[in-house]
Enzyme design. Structure first.
Site, short mmCIF file in Angstrom:
data_model
loop_
_atom_site.label_atom_id
_atom_site.label_comp_id
_atom_site.label_asym_id
_atom_site.label_seq_id
_atom_site.Cartn_x
_atom_site.Cartn_y
_atom_site.Cartn_z
N HIS A 1 35.63 -0.34 -10.09
CA HIS A 1 34.40 -1.08 -9.80
C HIS A 1 33.87 -1.61 -11.13
O HIS A 1 33.77 -0.87 -12.10
CB HIS A 1 33.36 -0.15 -9.16
N GLU B 1 32.70 12.01 -11.60
CA GLU B 1 32.94 11.20 -10.40
C GLU B 1 32.59 9.74 -10.64
O GLU B 1 33.26 8.84 -10.14
CB GLU B 1 32.15 11.76 -9.21
N GLU C 1 26.62 -0.79 -12.89
CA GLU C 1 27.36 0.46 -12.93
C GLU C 1 26.50 1.45 -13.72
O GLU C 1 25.76 1.05 -14.64
CB GLU C 1 28.72 0.29 -13.59
N ASP D 1 32.18 -7.19 -9.16
CA ASP D 1 31.55 -6.90 -7.87
C ASP D 1 30.50 -7.94 -7.53
O ASP D 1 30.33 -8.30 -6.36
CB ASP D 1 30.94 -5.50 -7.88
N ASP E 1 24.77 -6.71 -9.71
CA ASP E 1 25.35 -5.38 -9.51
C ASP E 1 25.25 -4.60 -10.82
O ASP E 1 25.21 -5.19 -11.91
CB ASP E 1 26.81 -5.47 -9.07
#
Length: 242
Positions: A153, A53, A10, A158, A8
């Site tokens: 997150h 965001e 980010e 994750d 995963d």
């Protein structure tokens, strides 16, 4: 041995093509579908701000990332860690697109040129649960995977959650994760069980469940013009008993 990497990322935003960058990479290694502990977790300095965001999602501020290494300095290490492994990724197109852009920026080939294959658990979940919510959070809830410590997150967290979800999604077991050093039977081992020693309870449908079932059958009767398969089986069963 089958080596899988649950992966995963980010990022600073949603578009690698428009300059967004990877800021965190989290990888969990499975060998023969068991956790090995040979994981990879890196924060990167993206040399740019995260979109507002995106920051709300991952919480990784510019100040926190300022002293972290740039992707270019560790790109070859990432390649060697991932080499020849099957990648397990939720919504794989997003993470693969970002990593490919990072590799492109430092003159390295795309992921698929050095990994085994890429398995998208989002596509798998949609095939198994069509029409239902299949986000990582939704799948954790569906399989009873504990995500209570997930405030933001995070790529490593994750990836750990996704490893558990993947095992449940592909084997249906309630919980992962047998240590690679245990003496548990290997996957594929056939264990003989004498079913005669079990008494299975008969759970009969309640009246309201029978009513819902009948209502559904009436809808099927209408749409199939009286050719509902269940009705035909029911008639055959009744004739056999008579």
């Amino acid at each position: 041995m089958s080596r899988q990497i649950v992966l995963d990322t980010e990022t600073t935003g949603l578009s690698a093509e428009n300059g967004d960058r990877v800021i965190e990479l989290g990888c969990v290694e499975l060998l023969n579908r068991k956790l090995t502990g040979n994981d990879l977790h890196i924060y990167f300095n993206p040399e740019r701000e995260s979109h507002e965001e995106a920051l709300k999602v991952h919480g990784l501020t510019t100040d926190f990332l300022r002293d972290k290494p740039k992707f270019a300095t560790l790109a070859n290490d990432v390649v060697e860690y991932l080499r020849n492994a099957e990648l397990i990724i939720h919504n794989a197109a997003f993470d693969v697109g970002f990593l490919n852009k990072e590799f492109e920026l430092v003159g390295l080939p795309p992921l698929r040129s050095f990994v085994g294959e890429v398995t998208d658990t989002l596509a798998m979940a949609k095939a198994v649960y069509p029409g239902k919510r299949n986000s990582l959070d939704a799948l954790c809830d569906r399989f009873g995977v504990d995500r209570s410590n997930r405030t933001f997150h995070g790529a490593k967290l994750d990836a750990q959650l996704l490893a558990d979800v993947y095992i449940n999604l592909t084997r249906g077991q309630d919980a992962l994760l047998i240590d690679a050093t245990t003496d548990e039977p290997a996957i594929g081992t056939v264990i003989a069980v004498d079913l005669r020693s079990f008494v299975l309870p008969v759970l009969r449908a309640a009246d309201h469940e029978l009513a819902i079932h009948e209502e559904l059958l009436l809808q099927l009767d209408k749409s199939s013009k009286g050719r509902t398969l269940f009705r035909q089986i029911e008639v055959h069963a009744q004739n056999a008993v008579a």
